[in-house]
Design an enzyme around this catalytic site. Structure first.
Site, PDB file in Angstrom:
ATOM      1  N   HIS A   1      -7.523  -5.871  -0.704  1.00 44.61           N
ATOM      2  CA  HIS A   1      -6.387  -4.955  -0.726  1.00 44.61           C
ATOM      3  C   HIS A   1      -5.074  -5.722  -0.639  1.00 44.61           C
ATOM      4  O   HIS A   1      -4.850  -6.472   0.305  1.00 44.61           O
ATOM      5  CB  HIS A   1      -6.523  -3.981   0.447  1.00 44.61           C
ATOM      6  CG  HIS A   1      -5.484  -2.909   0.488  1.00 44.61           C
ATOM      7  ND1 HIS A   1      -4.968  -2.314  -0.637  1.00 44.61           N
ATOM      8  CD2 HIS A   1      -4.861  -2.316   1.545  1.00 44.61           C
ATOM      9  CE1 HIS A   1      -4.082  -1.400  -0.276  1.00 44.61           C
ATOM     10  NE2 HIS A   1      -4.001  -1.390   1.032  1.00 44.61           N
TER      11      HIS A   1
ATOM     12  N   SER B   1       0.833  -1.193   0.000  1.00 42.13           N
ATOM     13  CA  SER B   1       0.000   0.000   0.000  1.00 42.13           C
ATOM     14  C   SER B   1       0.874   1.252   0.000  1.00 42.13           C
ATOM     15  O   SER B   1       1.684   1.434  -0.906  1.00 42.13           O
ATOM     16  CB  SER B   1      -0.959  -0.062   1.192  1.00 42.13           C
ATOM     17  OG  SER B   1      -2.006   0.868   1.072  1.00 42.13           O
TER      18      SER B   1
ATOM     19  N   ASP C   1      -8.878  -4.414  -6.016  1.00 40.74           N
ATOM     20  CA  ASP C   1      -8.387  -3.646  -4.869  1.00 40.74           C
ATOM     21  C   ASP C   1      -9.046  -2.268  -4.872  1.00 40.74           C
ATOM     22  O   ASP C   1      -8.831  -1.468  -5.782  1.00 40.74           O
ATOM     23  CB  ASP C   1      -6.869  -3.509  -4.959  1.00 40.74           C
ATOM     24  CG  ASP C   1      -6.235  -2.959  -3.691  1.00 40.74           C
ATOM     25  OD1 ASP C   1      -6.907  -2.190  -2.979  1.00 40.74           O
ATOM     26  OD2 ASP C   1      -5.059  -3.288  -3.425  1.00 40.74           O
TER      27      ASP C   1
END
Length: 552
Positions: A517, A258, A489
């Protein structure tokens, strides 16, 4: 693996814990400050005119001096003591959050770094918390694998402490697994500007206008002042390079999730000669300004909301009705209606509209395996009028424990984003256009409070202006970088991974098909490819696509 990850949030909230990362498997801005005023030069006398001798040889031109390039990183003598330090490893302090985990295999240390890399000799320093699990097979050790869980502001120390057994296998056979807490978080000068009671109100209020952001900015300025200028990503990657040297590694081997992909990208920009094998999973597009990033992230959550609601409508019992085309709208109407009629929850708490939306988004970070549980919690609120279960999702998102205490670095998310350039906010016609685009791409999930969606985090009142700007990052490193993207995602849409891989140039995109995610923790195929790359240097073939694990 069961390491905790943090991720980009949909509101101006601190970085938060989400689903498992490796389990079953969102640049310092230096303060622009005030410009110094140069003294006015005294008037000079007119030069005397001298007649030149036309027969004299022409004077040789004065050579242009070669500018002195200021050394950076390990080459900077002023940073010698930092790069030359030895880490003193010892048993970690017990983490009460890991009661079911044996932490005896984990060692901790403190890395000393300068507060301000532009003035490393000032004497002002920060302590950076570091944790490691030593490699299981010393004879096969390749070096250190540095991991970052995202956020910004996620704790790499907690990631290692809470999931050390989950690294068993190829990674731990060849690497020491190392996590660190970026400056502003965890054990590294954590930023937490509000007391728990005030934060309860700040996080759940439905009054999310500019004054909401200003309240946090004022509290952070009063409590932390100068520190806020020095906790951006560009400072952190300089800390990472100091850590790399202290670990004894010539090159950085790294896996970031991320926001951790942005950290890895900036490292590649700052230290291309030090890039080893980098895995960037769930990409942030560094060329995208924060407002555009928020629009596309909300569009991703809008798609996930529709998919979740349609899934619910096909089940035997669904509080959203039986029409897949209307289910998402029915949920949004209920959540928005909590502005006028919030629900009571246990302990004297209240489920507001803002809190309920946060809880739903928490559930949308996961994949289909968690959707039935989310639907059940929504049903308790919609059908029975009880907000407790959905509020538990909200607390998970906000890192609020059962005793009402928040994470020690609850405001790292906002502080780091504001230091990374989110202070460059839209105004006028550009702002109007952004609101229109948000409404078109995320009509349900953004209508609760469009301003909170666009200004996430809200840096409009932040106490200093960052010089950092969004820009494409091209890798000049010799080693290819692996970017992992997941087609479903919501938090870091797949298009980000495509764009990051293209920007970096010397990179390959590894694709996971499915919801949720990040990809590493959700696909054995992705894990096998990542292991082969990190351990053997085998770069995934271009165009490789992986399925999500059937049973999670």
């Amino acid at each position: 693996m069961h390491s905790t990850i943090t991720r980009l949030s949909r509101r101006a909230l601190p970085a938060v814990a989400a689903a498992a990362l490796l389990a079953a498997c969102s640049s310092t801005g230096g303060s622009t400050g005030a410009a110094s005023t140069a003294p006015t030069a005294a008037p000079t006398a007119a030069p005397t005119t001298v007649s030149a001798d036309p027969t004299a040889p022409a004077a040789a031109p004065t050579p242009t001096p070669t500018p002195t390039v200021k050394p950076t990183g390990q080459a900077d003598p002023a940073l010698g003591s930092f790069y030359g330090q030895q880490l003193a490893w010892a048993a970690c302090k017990d983490d009460p959050r890991t009661t079911k985990t044996d932490e005896s295999a984990v060692q901790c240390a403190t890395l000393k770094v300068p507060l301000d890399y532009a003035n490393p000799s000032s004497g002002e320093t920060l302590d950076i918390g570091v944790a490691r699990i030593t490699g299981a097979k010393p004879g096969e050790r390749t070096g250190s694998l540095l991991v970052n869980p995202g956020g910004p502001g996620g704790s790499g120390v907690a990631m290692v402490q809470g999931g050390q057994k989950d690294y068993d296998g190829p990674l731990r056979d060849h690497y020491d697994i190392v996590g660190f807490d970026p400056r502003g978080s965890g054990l590294s000068a954590p930023v937490n500007c509000l007391d728990d009671k005030t934060r309860d109100t700040w996080l759940t209020t439905d009054a999310l206008g500019p004054e909401h952001g200003k309240a946090l900015a004022d509290a952070c300025q009063a409590k932390y002042g100068k520190l806020l200028e020095h906790i951006g990503t560009r400072d952190t990657v300089r800390d990472v390079d100091v850590l790399r040297a202290a670990l004894g590694d010539q090159k950085l081997t790294y896996m970031g999730l991320s926001y951790g992909t942005y950290l890895g990208s900036v490292y590649a920009e700052e230290f291309p000669d030090r890039v080893g094998r980098l895995v960037l999973d769930g990409a942030v597009d560094p060329a995208k300004p924060i407002a555009q990033n928020n629009i596309e992230q909300y569009a991703g959550f809008e798609r996930s909301l529709q998919a979740f609601a349609a899934h619910c409508a096909k089940q035997a019992q669904c509080p959203l009705g039986k029409d897949p085309d209307k289910a998402a709208g029915k949920l949004a109407d209920f959540l928005d209606g909590l502005k006028q009629k919030p629900l009571a929850a246990g302990g004297g708490r209240t489920l507001t509209s803002a809190a309920a939306w946060t809880g739903v988004v928490e559930g949308l970070y996961g994949d289909e395996s968690g959707w039935d549980s989310l639907a059940n919690s929504i049903g308790w609120a919609m059908v029975r009028g009880k907000g407790d279960n959905l509020l538990a999702y909200t607390d998970s998102y906000n890192k609020r424990d059962k005793d009402g205490h928040y994470n020690v670095s609850a405001d790292a998310y906002t502080a780091i984003y504001c230091a990374d350039g989110a202070t460059d906010v839209l105004t006028g016609a550009a702002l109007d256009a952004a609101y229109a685009e948000m409404a078109a791409k995320a009509p349900l999930i953004s209508r609760h409070e469009p301003g909170a969606a666009l200004f996430d985090p809200d840096c409009r009142s932040w106490p200093f202006r960052s010089a950092e700007k969004a820009h494409p990052i091209a890798s000049k490193a010799a080693t290819p970088i692996v970017v992992v993207g997941s087609t479903g995602d919501a938090a870091t849409p797949y298009a980000n991974s495509e764009k990051l891989a293209a920007q970096l140039g010397n990179a390959v995109l590894l694709t996971r098909e499915g919801e949720g995610h990040t990809g590493y923790g959700r696909s054995a195929c992705v894990r096998d490819a990542v292991h082969a790359y990190l351990v053997d240097g085998t770069v995934p073939a271009a165009g490789t696509r992986c399925a999500t694990d059937a049973a999670r």
